[in-house]
Structure formats: structure tokens, C-alpha cells
Design a protein around this motif. Structure first.
Motif, short mmCIF file in Angstrom:
data_model
loop_
_atom_site.label_atom_id
_atom_site.label_comp_id
_atom_site.label_asym_id
_atom_site.label_seq_id
_atom_site.Cartn_x
_atom_site.Cartn_y
_atom_site.Cartn_z
N VAL A 206 -35.87 -36.48 -3.46
CA VAL A 206 -35.92 -35.25 -4.25
C VAL A 206 -34.76 -34.36 -3.84
N LEU A 207 -34.07 -33.83 -4.84
CA LEU A 207 -32.99 -32.86 -4.63
C LEU A 207 -33.49 -31.51 -5.12
N ARG A 208 -33.47 -30.52 -4.20
CA ARG A 208 -33.87 -29.16 -4.56
C ARG A 208 -32.66 -28.25 -4.38
N VAL A 209 -32.38 -27.45 -5.40
CA VAL A 209 -31.23 -26.54 -5.36
C VAL A 209 -31.71 -25.14 -5.70
N ASP A 210 -31.44 -24.20 -4.81
CA ASP A 210 -31.83 -22.81 -5.03
C ASP A 210 -30.56 -21.97 -5.11
N GLY A 211 -30.18 -21.62 -6.34
CA GLY A 211 -29.00 -20.81 -6.55
C GLY A 211 -29.31 -19.34 -6.77
N GLY A 212 -30.58 -18.98 -6.63
CA GLY A 212 -30.96 -17.58 -6.82
C GLY A 212 -31.24 -17.26 -8.28
N ALA A 252 -29.82 -32.82 10.83
CA ALA A 252 -28.43 -32.90 10.41
C ALA A 252 -28.25 -32.26 9.04
N GLY A 253 -27.29 -31.35 8.96
CA GLY A 253 -27.02 -30.68 7.71
C GLY A 253 -25.57 -30.30 7.60
N LEU A 254 -25.25 -29.57 6.55
CA LEU A 254 -23.88 -29.16 6.28
C LEU A 254 -23.85 -27.70 5.84
N VAL A 255 -22.84 -26.98 6.29
CA VAL A 255 -22.57 -25.63 5.78
C VAL A 255 -21.22 -25.68 5.09
N ASN A 256 -21.18 -25.30 3.83
CA ASN A 256 -19.96 -25.34 3.04
C ASN A 256 -19.44 -23.92 2.82
N SER A 264 -22.67 -22.76 0.43
CA SER A 264 -23.98 -23.39 0.37
C SER A 264 -24.38 -23.91 1.75
N VAL A 265 -25.67 -24.09 1.93
CA VAL A 265 -26.23 -24.75 3.10
C VAL A 265 -27.01 -25.95 2.60
N MET A 266 -26.73 -27.13 3.18
CA MET A 266 -27.38 -28.36 2.75
C MET A 266 -28.20 -28.93 3.90
N ASP A 279 -31.96 -30.50 0.35
CA ASP A 279 -32.26 -29.11 -0.02
C ASP A 279 -30.99 -28.30 0.10
N ILE A 280 -30.61 -27.64 -0.99
CA ILE A 280 -29.36 -26.89 -1.03
C ILE A 280 -29.65 -25.44 -1.37
N LEU A 281 -29.26 -24.54 -0.48
CA LEU A 281 -29.35 -23.11 -0.74
C LEU A 281 -27.96 -22.61 -1.08
N SER A 282 -27.79 -22.08 -2.30
CA SER A 282 -26.48 -21.58 -2.72
C SER A 282 -26.59 -20.18 -3.32
N ASP A 283 -27.70 -19.50 -3.05
CA ASP A 283 -27.89 -18.13 -3.52
C ASP A 283 -27.01 -17.20 -2.69
N PRO A 284 -25.98 -16.59 -3.30
CA PRO A 284 -25.04 -15.76 -2.52
C PRO A 284 -25.71 -14.64 -1.74
N ARG A 285 -26.70 -13.99 -2.33
CA ARG A 285 -27.35 -12.87 -1.65
C ARG A 285 -28.09 -13.32 -0.40
#
Length: 297
Positions: A206-212, A252-256, A264-266, A279-285
Motif C-alpha cells: 500500500v502506498l499512502r501519500v499525504d500532501g495536505g 529505513a526511510g528517506l528525506v527529500n 517529502s518524508v518517505m 508512506d509519504i508526507l509531502s504537506d508543506p505546512r
């Protein structure tokens, strides 16, 4: 010099703060709300007669659990958007440099995938599972917090456990193995290699993406073929951004970053040598509120 009672009480409270923050984070999935719960717990301690408290650690755990339960119930009464509609706050650290408070926060492999499942539980189920399965409290201790019998508290934890096991498989214990899989993912993404990417994914990934709010909140894509179908997006992210390896919730993860700003944080869950969740958090706030410093050095 004698330490006066309020200072001594504050000092004893600080000794328990890492544990209390770990409990509150698992209960609430929000770092800011966890800090609010800890502050409320301190106020209740400061207003009590601590001479009547035989086991301060147990008393504080019970109180912070009750505070968090009230906060979860208040969310529903206010009609707030459930936190299951967004990713929980990630905890970021550099590999091999986790401080004691982060170690307490991230013990028991509480990855984002598990926290997402916890968000779907009822407040009472979540408390029973967190306090019993993750912190070892007895159901006799948990029962008064949820105003149930010990037998009912046990049933609450059992229902929660079944949902967790079905939706959040435990990650592989070998951190170096998980990092190799994440590195292979990054290589496949940069190279636009669909077959290599597909081979890394569990069939039920499952890929979850939270862009806000600007992107509609949390979106989920399920299945290896569908997730691998996002290769163009992964490739753009991997080639346009500067990628830093990091621990995201102890895994293990990645910060872009782009031009020094967080993009983003993966977070990756690796089970049986394959990726079961991204799980990807890309919400700027929300990214702006996170402490990403160690990962960006």
C-alpha cells in the motif's frame, strides 16, 4: 542546599517524560498533541498530593492514558476530521544517532504503518492495545481508565490486535536488510526501472501519500502493479530532489529536499524482504513543523 518539594516533584516528573511522551504519541499520533497531554499530566500531578502516590511511574502512565483517551473522544465530539485521513506525525532521526527520548518514542517498531492502523481503532480499543501490548500494563490497571471490567478491557485489546495484525505486518528485524531494500527502491526510481521496482514490492503493498489540504489529504494506492505504476512520480522526486537517508519512526526511510527546503518524508515497511507499505508526507505546512535537521546535514 535542600531541594524544595515542587522542584523535587518536577525533577521526578522529568525522569518519566520520555516514557510519557512515548505513550501519548502512540495514543494520539500527533507530536504536538502528545506534548499537550504531557503538560496536562504535569498539571494534574502538581495539583495532587504526591505523598499518596506509591508508584509514580504507574500513576503517571494511568493519568496520561486517561488524558489521551479524553482527547481522542473530544476529537469525535468536535467533529474533527479523523486522523486516519492523514498520516501521523513522523519522528525523524539520523541512523545510529537516536537520543534516549527518541528511543523511547520508537521502541516496539512503531512505524507509520502501525500508527495509521491505530488511528482506525476506537479510542477505548486504542488505549487497551497501546497500554497492554506496547507497555505491558495489566487489564486490571487498564479497566478503570476505560470504565470497563478487566474482561472487557481484554476484549478491546484483542479486537485491536486482530486489526493490527491484519493491516500492519511487522517489519523485518534486520535494519541493514531494510536499508538495502530502500536503497534498491531509490536506484530503481532514479533509473526508471519498472521491473526492478516491481520486484521490490509485496503483492499487497500500500502506498499512502499525504500532501495536505491542497491535494485532498491522504490518498492510498494498493497492489504492486498500481504502486509500480507511480514510477514516473518516484523518478521525478528522486532526480529533482536531494535525497538523505534517515530513520523514519525507527525504520529505513528517506528525506527529500529541494533547494534546502523539505519536499517529502518517505517511510518504508519491509517485510519478508519486500516493501509492504510506503508512506509519504509531502504537506508543506506539516513538514515545516518537523525537526528534519539531522537528516539534512
Amino acid at each position: 542546599m535542600m531541594v524544595n518539594p515542587p522542584e523535587f516533584l518536577a525533577m521526578r516528573f522529568e525522569e518519566h517524560r520520555p516514557h510519557l511522551r512515548a505513550v501519548a504519541y502512540r495514543m494520539l499520533g500527533s507530536l504536538a498533541e502528545a506534548d499537550d497531554a504531557i503538560q496536562e499530566t504535569w498539571l494534574r500531578l502538581a495539583g495532587s498530593d504526591d505523598r499518596r502516590i506509591d508508584n509514580l511511574g504507574g500513576w503517571l502512565t494511568t493519568v496520561v492514558g486517561r488524558v489521551c483517551l479524553d482527547m481522542l473522544r473530544a476529537r469525535k465530539r468536535r467533529g474533527e476530521e479523523p486522523l486516519e485521513h492523514r498520516l501521523p506525525d513522523p519522528v525523524i532521526s539520523r541512523e545510529g544517532e537516536t537520543d534516549p527520548e527518541q528511543q523511547a518514542m520508537l521502541a516496539d517498531s512503531v512505524g507509520l504503518a502501525l500508527l495509521v492502523v491505530l488511528e482506525s481503532l476506537s479510542p477505548a480499543e486504542r488505549l487497551a492495545f497501546v497500554l497492554h501490548d506496547l507497555f505491558g500494563l495489566s487489564f486490571e490497571e487498564i479497566a478503570p481508565i476505560v470504565d470497563r471490567t478487566p474482561a472487557t478491557a481484554k476484549k478491546l485489546a484483542s479486537r485491536a490486535r486482530l486489526r493490527v495484525r491484519g493491516a500492519a505486518p511487522p517489519p523485518d528485524p534486520d535494519m541493514s536488510g531494510r536499508r538495502r531494500v530502500v536503497d534498491a527502491f531509490l536506484t530503481a526510481a532514479r533509473g526508471g526501472d519498472f521491473d526492478a521496482l516491481l520486484a521490490l514490492l509485496d503483492p499487497d503493498v500500500v502506498l499512502r501519500v499525504d500532501g495536505g489540504a491542497l491535494t485532498g489529504g491522504l490518498r492510498a494506492i494498493r497492489g504492486a502493479a498500481a504502486v509500480a505504476g507511480q514510477l514516473d512520480t518516484f523518478q521525478r522526486m528522486a532526480t529533482a530532489a536531494t535525497t538523505h537517508p534517515a530513520l523514519v519512526n525507527g525504520s529505513a526511510g528517506l528525506v527529500n529536499t529541494l533547494d534546502g527546503q523539505p519536499l517529502s518524508v518517505m517511510s518504508f515497511t519491509v517485510t519478508g524482504g519486500r516493501i509492504t507499505a510506503i508512506d509519504i508526507l509531502s504537506d508543506p505546512r506539516r513538514l515545516a513543523r518537523l525537526d528534519l535537521g539531522p537528516a539534512q546535514d
